[in-house]
Design a protein around this motif. Structure first.
Motif, PDB file in Angstrom:
ATOM      1  N   PHE A  86       0.870  -1.211   0.125  1.00 45.11           N
ATOM      2  CA  PHE A  86      -0.389  -0.132  -0.256  1.00 45.11           C
ATOM      3  C   PHE A  86       0.751   1.553  -0.162  1.00 45.11           C
ATOM      4  CE2 PHE A  86      -2.240   3.462   2.794  1.00 45.11           C
ATOM      5  CZ  PHE A  86      -3.278   3.444   1.482  1.00 45.11           C
ATOM      6  N   PHE A  87       1.857   0.775   0.834  1.00 48.99           N
ATOM      7  CA  PHE A  87       2.795   2.451   1.523  1.00 48.99           C
ATOM      8  C   PHE A  87       3.419   3.018  -0.267  1.00 48.99           C
ATOM      9  CE2 PHE A  87       1.729   1.805   5.945  1.00 48.99           C
ATOM     10  CZ  PHE A  87       1.802   3.177   5.787  1.00 48.99           C
ATOM     11  N   GLY A  88       4.066   1.625  -1.270  1.00 53.44           N
ATOM     12  CA  GLY A  88       4.939   1.435  -2.159  1.00 53.44           C
ATOM     13  C   GLY A  88       4.206   1.787  -3.266  1.00 53.44           C
ATOM     14  N   LEU A  89       3.045   1.907  -3.592  1.00 51.23           N
ATOM     15  CA  LEU A  89       1.815   2.475  -4.854  1.00 51.23           C
ATOM     16  C   LEU A  89       1.829   3.724  -4.642  1.00 51.23           C
ATOM     17  CD1 LEU A  89      -0.549  -0.735  -4.990  1.00 51.23           C
ATOM     18  CD2 LEU A  89       1.644   0.082  -6.401  1.00 51.23           C
ATOM     19  N   LEU A  90       1.018   4.015  -3.168  1.00 52.06           N
ATOM     20  CA  LEU A  90       1.333   5.647  -3.485  1.00 52.06           C
ATOM     21  C   LEU A  90       2.379   6.024  -3.050  1.00 52.06           C
ATOM     22  CD1 LEU A  90      -0.874   5.404   0.666  1.00 52.06           C
ATOM     23  CD2 LEU A  90      -1.889   6.302  -1.795  1.00 52.06           C
ATOM     24  N   LEU A  91       3.851   5.711  -2.648  1.00 53.71           N
ATOM     25  CA  LEU A  91       4.476   7.068  -3.236  1.00 53.71           C
ATOM     26  C   LEU A  91       4.974   6.817  -4.870  1.00 53.71           C
ATOM     27  CD1 LEU A  91       7.425   5.413  -1.200  1.00 53.71           C
ATOM     28  CD2 LEU A  91       6.281   7.885  -1.143  1.00 53.71           C
ATOM     29  N   ILE A  92       5.096   5.555  -5.281  1.00 57.88           N
ATOM     30  CA  ILE A  92       4.659   5.541  -6.998  1.00 57.88           C
ATOM     31  C   ILE A  92       3.235   6.225  -7.802  1.00 57.88           C
ATOM     32  CG2 ILE A  92       4.110   4.621  -9.165  1.00 57.88           C
ATOM     33  CD1 ILE A  92       5.934   1.706  -7.417  1.00 57.88           C
ATOM     34  N   ILE A  93       2.830   6.561  -7.349  1.00 57.27           N
ATOM     35  CA  ILE A  93       1.498   7.964  -7.789  1.00 57.27           C
ATOM     36  C   ILE A  93       1.743   9.354  -7.802  1.00 57.27           C
ATOM     37  CG2 ILE A  93      -0.977   8.368  -7.265  1.00 57.27           C
ATOM     38  CD1 ILE A  93      -1.400   5.479  -6.345  1.00 57.27           C
ATOM     39  N   PHE A  94       2.369   9.513  -6.369  1.00 52.16           N
ATOM     40  CA  PHE A  94       2.843  11.025  -6.026  1.00 52.16           C
ATOM     41  C   PHE A  94       4.461  10.786  -6.560  1.00 52.16           C
ATOM     42  CE2 PHE A  94      -0.896   9.690  -2.755  1.00 52.16           C
ATOM     43  CZ  PHE A  94      -1.259  11.141  -3.355  1.00 52.16           C
ATOM     44  N   SER A  95       5.291  10.147  -6.621  1.00 50.28           N
ATOM     45  CA  SER A  95       6.160  10.413  -7.203  1.00 50.28           C
ATOM     46  C   SER A  95       6.815   9.317  -8.817  1.00 50.28           C
ATOM     47  CB  SER A  95       7.279   9.913  -5.877  1.00 50.28           C
ATOM     48  OG  SER A  95       7.176  11.097  -5.138  1.00 50.28           O
ATOM     49  N   PRO A  96       6.597   9.480  -9.763  1.00 44.29           N
ATOM     50  CA  PRO A  96       6.688   8.622 -10.584  1.00 44.29           C
ATOM     51  C   PRO A  96       7.380   8.361 -11.250  1.00 44.29           C
ATOM     52  CG  PRO A  96       4.950  10.675 -11.553  1.00 44.29           C
ATOM     53  CD  PRO A  96       5.273  11.042 -10.231  1.00 44.29           C
ATOM     54  N   SER A  97       8.672   8.456 -10.773  1.00 44.32           N
ATOM     55  CA  SER A  97      10.045   8.175 -10.621  1.00 44.32           C
ATOM     56  C   SER A  97      10.713   7.105 -10.244  1.00 44.32           C
ATOM     57  CB  SER A  97      11.189   9.578 -10.272  1.00 44.32           C
ATOM     58  OG  SER A  97      11.148   9.946  -9.170  1.00 44.32           O
ATOM     59  N   VAL A  98       9.585   7.017  -8.781  1.00 41.37           N
ATOM     60  CA  VAL A  98      10.177   5.726  -8.089  1.00 41.37           C
ATOM     61  C   VAL A  98      10.134   4.570  -8.680  1.00 41.37           C
ATOM     62  CG1 VAL A  98       9.312   4.444  -6.029  1.00 41.37           C
ATOM     63  CG2 VAL A  98       9.509   6.948  -6.146  1.00 41.37           C
ATOM     64  N   SER A  99      10.933   3.697  -9.087  1.00 37.28           N
ATOM     65  CA  SER A  99      10.531   2.510  -9.592  1.00 37.28           C
ATOM     66  C   SER A  99       9.933   1.114  -9.059  1.00 37.28           C
ATOM     67  CB  SER A  99      12.305   2.229  -9.847  1.00 37.28           C
ATOM     68  OG  SER A  99      12.755   1.555  -8.507  1.00 37.28           O
ATOM     69  N   LEU A 100       9.547  -0.191  -9.823  1.00 38.58           N
ATOM     70  CA  LEU A 100       9.168  -0.974  -9.124  1.00 38.58           C
ATOM     71  C   LEU A 100       9.986  -1.582  -7.555  1.00 38.58           C
ATOM     72  CD1 LEU A 100       7.074  -2.291 -12.403  1.00 38.58           C
ATOM     73  CD2 LEU A 100       6.703  -1.308 -10.297  1.00 38.58           C
ATOM     74  N   ALA A 101      11.122  -1.608  -8.253  1.00 37.92           N
ATOM     75  CA  ALA A 101      12.226  -2.358  -6.994  1.00 37.92           C
ATOM     76  C   ALA A 101      11.925  -1.435  -5.391  1.00 37.92           C
ATOM     77  CB  ALA A 101      14.024  -1.988  -7.527  1.00 37.92           C
ATOM     78  N   PHE A 102      11.517  -0.606  -5.344  1.00 40.19           N
ATOM     79  CA  PHE A 102      11.120   0.341  -4.262  1.00 40.19           C
ATOM     80  C   PHE A 102       9.767  -0.331  -3.792  1.00 40.19           C
ATOM     81  CE2 PHE A 102       9.352   3.985  -1.492  1.00 40.19           C
ATOM     82  CZ  PHE A 102      10.165   3.588  -0.862  1.00 40.19           C
ATOM     83  N   VAL A 103       9.111  -0.694  -4.897  1.00 41.60           N
ATOM     84  CA  VAL A 103       7.603  -1.536  -4.466  1.00 41.60           C
ATOM     85  C   VAL A 103       7.690  -3.065  -3.365  1.00 41.60           C
ATOM     86  CG1 VAL A 103       5.506  -1.818  -4.890  1.00 41.60           C
ATOM     87  CG2 VAL A 103       6.470   0.074  -5.547  1.00 41.60           C
ATOM     88  N   LEU A 104       9.364  -3.777  -4.202  1.00 42.28           N
ATOM     89  CA  LEU A 104       8.731  -4.868  -3.823  1.00 42.28           C
ATOM     90  C   LEU A 104       9.924  -4.967  -2.471  1.00 42.28           C
ATOM     91  CD1 LEU A 104       9.580  -7.644  -4.338  1.00 42.28           C
ATOM     92  CD2 LEU A 104      12.010  -7.648  -5.383  1.00 42.28           C
ATOM     93  N   ALA A 105      11.276  -3.412  -1.761  1.00 44.09           N
ATOM     94  CA  ALA A 105      11.352  -3.344  -0.650  1.00 44.09           C
ATOM     95  C   ALA A 105      10.340  -3.106   0.238  1.00 44.09           C
ATOM     96  CB  ALA A 105      12.222  -1.986  -1.103  1.00 44.09           C
ATOM     97  N   ALA A 106       9.768  -1.557  -0.351  1.00 40.98           N
ATOM     98  CA  ALA A 106       8.427  -1.791   0.798  1.00 40.98           C
ATOM     99  C   ALA A 106       7.904  -2.635   1.315  1.00 40.98           C
ATOM    100  CB  ALA A 106       7.423  -1.005   0.341  1.00 40.98           C
ATOM    101  N   LEU A 107       7.219  -3.863   0.440  1.00 48.30           N
ATOM    102  CA  LEU A 107       6.973  -5.451   0.689  1.00 48.30           C
ATOM    103  C   LEU A 107       7.350  -6.509   1.931  1.00 48.30           C
ATOM    104  CD1 LEU A 107       4.726  -6.963  -2.133  1.00 48.30           C
ATOM    105  CD2 LEU A 107       6.871  -8.401  -0.750  1.00 48.30           C
TER     106      LEU A 107
END
Length: 215
Positions: A86-107
């Motif tokens: 949930f927090f990883g997707l929020l960061l992607i929505i408000f910061s398009p420059s964040v990669s999917l690797a950050f979402v995996l790390a948050a998971l």
């Protein structure tokens, strides 16, 4: 200045009252009562005059299983992983420059934190609660209430499965009901009195000719 309509609606929400009416049916489970209301709704019955009232409320706790270290760790990891996604997707929505690797790390971080939290909580509460359960509030019986002036119609619809009884045609008389064995036998119909016999003709006098028969 307040509006009377809004005040009445607010009072109705804050101070609920028991519905008043006539009980047309009583069931042991809520699905049966709900099915009865569905029958009335399909028959174009005014369902806004219908209420389902549960009596003798009881709190039921159903035990679903025994807690173990593995079960606690898995449940904590699952809940933490959802939080991390949930927090990883929020960061992607408000910061398009964040990669999917950050979402995996948050998971992964969320799953690890949730697993640790679950194990610590289980270690503290292990002696007091060592099982999982689901709590429910159920009623012993469920009654279907309608307004008093609609009670007979509701009973007829429930008895016939939702079919309205057709009105009898003018001049139509219902068939006679079969007689019960304990009922007394019906009285025999009154018989008509026998017709009086015509008077016999007097014999002709001596020397007279008998009257001629009619043509």
């Amino acid at each position: 200045m307040s509006t009377p309509g809004l005040n009445n609606q607010r009072n109705r929400i804050l101070f609920p009252t028991l519905p008043r009416g006539e009980v047309v049916a009583t069931f042991e489970s809520y699905p049966e009562a709900q099915q009865a209301v569905d029958v009335l709704a399909r028959a174009d019955f005014p369902v806004d005059k219908v209420s389902i009232v549960g009596s003798d409320l009881k709190s039921v706790e159903r035990v679903t299983g025994k807690l173990t270290w593995g079960r606690v760790a898995l449940a904590g990891a699952a809940s933490g992983a959802w939080l991390g996604i949930f927090f990883g997707l929020l960061l992607i929505i408000f910061s398009p420059s964040v990669s999917l690797a950050f979402v995996l790390a948050a998971l992964l971080l969320g799953a690890g934190f949730g697993m640790l939290w679950g194990i610590v909580s289980y270690a503290i509460n292990r002696r007091r609660r060592d099982f999982t359960s689901i709590q429910q509030v159920i009623a012993t019986s469920y009654s279907v209430l309608v307004d008093s002036d609609l009670g007979n119609r509701a009973r007829n619809l429930l008895a016939s499965g939702g079919a309205e009884e057709p009105a009898p045609a003018p001049g139509w008389t219902p068939p006679a009901q079969p007689q019960h064995p304990s009922d007394p036998p019906p009285a025999p119909p009154a018989s008509a009195p026998p017709a009086a016999a015509p008077p016999a003709a007097a014999p002709p006098a001596e020397g007279e000719r008998p009257p001629a028969p009619p043509a």
